[in-house]
Enzyme design. Structure first.
Site, PDB file in Angstrom:
ATOM      1  N   THR A 268     -15.372  -7.699 -38.589  1.00  0.00           N
ATOM      2  CA  THR A 268     -15.568  -6.483 -39.390  1.00  0.00           C
ATOM      3  C   THR A 268     -14.321  -6.248 -40.225  1.00  0.00           C
ATOM      4  O   THR A 268     -13.250  -5.929 -39.684  1.00  0.00           O
ATOM      5  CB  THR A 268     -15.816  -5.247 -38.499  1.00  0.00           C
ATOM      6  OG1 THR A 268     -16.910  -5.508 -37.628  1.00  0.00           O
ATOM      7  CG2 THR A 268     -16.104  -4.022 -39.345  1.00  0.00           C
TER       8      THR A 268
ATOM      9  N   LYS B  25     -21.779  -2.789 -42.767  1.00  0.00           N
ATOM     10  CA  LYS B  25     -21.179  -2.686 -41.433  1.00  0.00           C
ATOM     11  C   LYS B  25     -20.306  -1.427 -41.319  1.00  0.00           C
ATOM     12  O   LYS B  25     -20.339  -0.719 -40.304  1.00  0.00           O
ATOM     13  CB  LYS B  25     -20.350  -3.947 -41.153  1.00  0.00           C
ATOM     14  CG  LYS B  25     -19.576  -3.940 -39.856  1.00  0.00           C
ATOM     15  CD  LYS B  25     -20.470  -3.911 -38.631  1.00  0.00           C
ATOM     16  CE  LYS B  25     -19.666  -3.693 -37.361  1.00  0.00           C
ATOM     17  NZ  LYS B  25     -20.498  -3.331 -36.219  1.00  0.00           N
TER      18      LYS B  25
ATOM     19  N   LYS C 110      -9.952   1.273 -36.521  1.00  0.00           N
ATOM     20  CA  LYS C 110      -9.818   0.431 -37.733  1.00  0.00           C
ATOM     21  C   LYS C 110     -11.045   0.600 -38.632  1.00  0.00           C
ATOM     22  O   LYS C 110     -10.930   0.747 -39.843  1.00  0.00           O
ATOM     23  CB  LYS C 110      -9.637  -1.025 -37.268  1.00  0.00           C
ATOM     24  CG  LYS C 110      -9.669  -2.101 -38.324  1.00  0.00           C
ATOM     25  CD  LYS C 110     -10.972  -2.888 -38.409  1.00  0.00           C
ATOM     26  CE  LYS C 110     -11.481  -3.506 -37.141  1.00  0.00           C
ATOM     27  NZ  LYS C 110     -12.716  -4.266 -37.258  1.00  0.00           N
TER      28      LYS C 110
HETATM   29  N1  LIG Z   1     -16.550  -5.661 -29.404  1.00  0.00           N
HETATM   30  C1  LIG Z   1     -17.550  -5.169 -30.093  1.00  0.00           C
HETATM   31  O1  LIG Z   1     -18.396  -4.428 -29.565  1.00  0.00           O
HETATM   32  C2  LIG Z   1     -17.722  -5.469 -31.565  1.00  0.00           C
HETATM   33  C3  LIG Z   1     -18.997  -5.264 -32.128  1.00  0.00           C
HETATM   34  C4  LIG Z   1     -19.198  -5.563 -33.475  1.00  0.00           C
HETATM   35  C5  LIG Z   1     -18.139  -6.007 -34.240  1.00  0.00           C
HETATM   36  N2  LIG Z   1     -16.903  -6.164 -33.664  1.00  0.00           N
HETATM   37  C6  LIG Z   1     -15.816  -6.644 -34.535  1.00  0.00           C
HETATM   38  O2  LIG Z   1     -15.628  -8.015 -34.211  1.00  0.00           O
HETATM   39  C7  LIG Z   1     -14.241  -8.364 -34.343  1.00  0.00           C
HETATM   40  C8  LIG Z   1     -13.735  -8.926 -33.022  1.00  0.00           C
HETATM   41  O3  LIG Z   1     -13.966  -7.956 -32.024  1.00  0.00           O
HETATM   42  P1  LIG Z   1     -13.692  -8.250 -30.472  1.00  0.00           P
HETATM   43  O4  LIG Z   1     -14.244  -7.074 -29.754  1.00  0.00           O
HETATM   44  O5  LIG Z   1     -14.128  -9.609 -30.122  1.00  0.00           O
HETATM   45  O6  LIG Z   1     -12.100  -8.160 -30.480  1.00  0.00           O
HETATM   46  P2  LIG Z   1     -10.994  -8.790 -29.525  1.00  0.00           P
HETATM   47  O7  LIG Z   1     -11.531  -9.029 -28.172  1.00  0.00           O
HETATM   48  O8  LIG Z   1      -9.817  -7.888 -29.712  1.00  0.00           O
HETATM   49  O9  LIG Z   1     -10.696 -10.218 -30.193  1.00  0.00           O
HETATM   50  C9  LIG Z   1      -9.977 -10.327 -31.376  1.00  0.00           C
HETATM   51  C10 LIG Z   1      -9.819 -11.793 -31.732  1.00  0.00           C
HETATM   52  O10 LIG Z   1      -9.056 -11.884 -32.944  1.00  0.00           O
HETATM   53  C11 LIG Z   1      -7.986 -12.809 -32.739  1.00  0.00           C
HETATM   54  N3  LIG Z   1      -6.877 -12.503 -33.629  1.00  0.00           N
HETATM   55  C12 LIG Z   1      -6.264 -11.317 -33.818  1.00  0.00           C
HETATM   56  N4  LIG Z   1      -5.293 -11.425 -34.727  1.00  0.00           N
HETATM   57  C13 LIG Z   1      -5.287 -12.727 -35.123  1.00  0.00           C
HETATM   58  C14 LIG Z   1      -4.515 -13.454 -36.054  1.00  0.00           C
HETATM   59  N5  LIG Z   1      -3.555 -12.872 -36.771  1.00  0.00           N
HETATM   60  N6  LIG Z   1      -4.787 -14.776 -36.218  1.00  0.00           N
HETATM   61  C15 LIG Z   1      -5.763 -15.369 -35.507  1.00  0.00           C
HETATM   62  N7  LIG Z   1      -6.538 -14.738 -34.603  1.00  0.00           N
HETATM   63  C16 LIG Z   1      -6.286 -13.422 -34.424  1.00  0.00           C
HETATM   64  C17 LIG Z   1      -7.651 -12.640 -31.276  1.00  0.00           C
HETATM   65  O11 LIG Z   1      -6.846 -13.718 -30.821  1.00  0.00           O
HETATM   66  P3  LIG Z   1      -5.987 -13.571 -29.437  1.00  0.00           P
HETATM   67  O12 LIG Z   1      -6.940 -13.893 -28.335  1.00  0.00           O
HETATM   68  O13 LIG Z   1      -4.892 -14.555 -29.609  1.00  0.00           O
HETATM   69  O14 LIG Z   1      -5.477 -12.146 -29.396  1.00  0.00           O
HETATM   70  C18 LIG Z   1      -9.059 -12.608 -30.674  1.00  0.00           C
HETATM   71  O15 LIG Z   1      -9.598 -13.897 -30.601  1.00  0.00           O
HETATM   72  C19 LIG Z   1     -13.546  -7.099 -34.826  1.00  0.00           C
HETATM   73  O16 LIG Z   1     -13.487  -7.103 -36.232  1.00  0.00           O
HETATM   74  C20 LIG Z   1     -14.471  -5.987 -34.340  1.00  0.00           C
HETATM   75  O17 LIG Z   1     -14.345  -4.812 -35.117  1.00  0.00           O
HETATM   76  C21 LIG Z   1     -16.685  -5.933 -32.355  1.00  0.00           C
END
Ligand SMILES: NC(=O)c1ccc[n+]([C@@H]2O[C@H](COP(=O)([O-])OP(=O)(O)OC[C@H]3O[C@@H](n4cnc5c(N)ncnc54)[C@H](OP(=O)(O)O)[C@@H]3O)[C@@H](O)[C@H]2O)c1
Length: 287
Positions: free
Chosen positions: A96, A171, A239
């Site tokens: 997102t 989104k 965010k």
């Molecule tokens: N969780 C939900 O319910 C949900 C639903 C819809 C959409 N989303 C969206 O989907 C995305 C991921 O969400 P999530 O819940 O999976 O988040 P998360 O568990 O915090 O995972 C974030 C991912 O991004 C990586 N990352 C962060 N900074 C980085 C960088 N500079 N370079 C490379 N990799 C980097 C992290 O790597 P590390 O493991 O090394 O930290 C991790 O793999 C976000 O944009 C969120 O808004 C989430």
């Protein structure tokens, strides 16, 4: 059979990549924190050394990272996605982010001869595990059509919304509504509790009326129990509110209600609730 890549194995990416593996696709993965690759490697994924290597080894690469800064670093950084991009390869960013970020990445991918699709998802940890996400796609239509089989294993529905930027816009509109609803819900629960009502009674009454909904039904009982086990990290909801407010600014749309709600998430982050579920906004509202 197409070779897929998956970069970003956080809460969502881990589950989504797992579903591609279960479907039998050849999959190369990368995550900044390498240990998160282990469960998928055990299930048969290959681990790339860098994002560029994942792209080079794959026909279509998905990315699921935190925010605009992460999406840009992943694409433009050293050994990033663009270094591995060549003619006709596909890059699908399901993170997102805001429309400007996705357009910037799209242009850079196209300049290398590659194809770009944005496909942010609606749905959280459980739908990611169950393969019932909803994909909000925009950008290269040929890439969209080629990726439909993968979307079908990771999700229950995909929309094609037009040119790059429309997926991010959709989104952010959806999450702005969700974040505002959650803040209102939490204020109602907190007010009810402080005025002597039982929170479970509030949930029961809400569930019988016109504003009953899946989110209140899912999150409400956990909030009453003070259980904020993370499906959607609170820092990511804050965010999304910030990005939606910026989109309001760019489009001349005042967002009074979402603006007010966003302060509750900022307060929650200042209290250290970044990595709890976004429903932990209740704790900040109570305090
Ligand atoms: N969780 C939900 O319910 C949900 C639903 C819809 C959409 N989303 C969206 O989907 C995305 C991921 O969400 P999530 O819940 O999976 O988040 P998360 O568990 O915090 O995972 C974030 C991912 O991004 C990586 N990352 C962060 N900074 C980085 C960088 N500079 N370079 C490379 N990799 C980097 C992290 O790597 P590390 O493991 O090394 O930290 C991790 O793999 C976000 O944009 C969120 O808004 C989430």
């Amino acid at each position: 059979m197409k070779r897929y890549g998956f970069i970003g194995l956080g809460i969502m990416g881990q589950a989504m990549a797992g579903n591609l593996l279960k479907a039998g696709f050849a999959l190369t993965i990368w995550n900044r924190t390498k240990s998160k690759c282990e469960p998928l490697v055990k299930q048969g994924a290959s681990q790339g050394e860098t994002p560029a290597e994942v792209v080079a080894n794959s026909d279509i690469t998905f990315a699921m990272v935190s925010d605009p800064a992460a999406a840009k670093e992943l694409s433009f950084g050293k050994h990033g996605v663009l270094e591995g991009m060549t003619q006709a390869k596909g890059y699908i960013d399901v993170s997102t982010v805001d429309p400007n970020t996705t357009i910037e990445i799209s242009q850079a991918v196209n300049e290398k001869g590659g194809r770009y699709l944005e496909a942010p998802v609606s749905g959280s940890k459980k739908p990611a595990e169950d393969g019932t996400l909803v994909f909000l796609c925009a950008g290269d239509h040929s890439l969209y059509e080629e990726a439909v089989p993968a979307f079908e294993f990771m999700g229950k529905k995909s929309f094609y919304l037009g040119e790059t930027g429309f997926g991010a816009r959709m989104k952010l509109v959806i999450n702005m509504i969700m974040g505002t609803m959650m803040a209102g819900f939490a204020e109602g629960l907190s007010l009810g509790e402080k005025s002597g009502l039982k929170m479970n009674d509030i949930l029961d009454v809400l569930d019988q009326g016109a504003i009953a909904n899946a989110m209140f039904r899912l999150k409400g009982p956990m909030m009453v129990e003070n259980s904020f086990s993370t499906a959607f990290p609170l820092k990511h909801m804050q965010k999304d509110m910030r990005l939606a407010l910026h989109m309001g600014d760019e489009n001349g749309q005042a967002l009074y209600t979402a603006g007010a709600a966003s302060f509750s998430y900022i307060k929650a982050r200042s209290k250290g609730y970044d990595n709890e579920d976004f429903s932990a906004v209740l704790k900040a509202i109570r305090e």
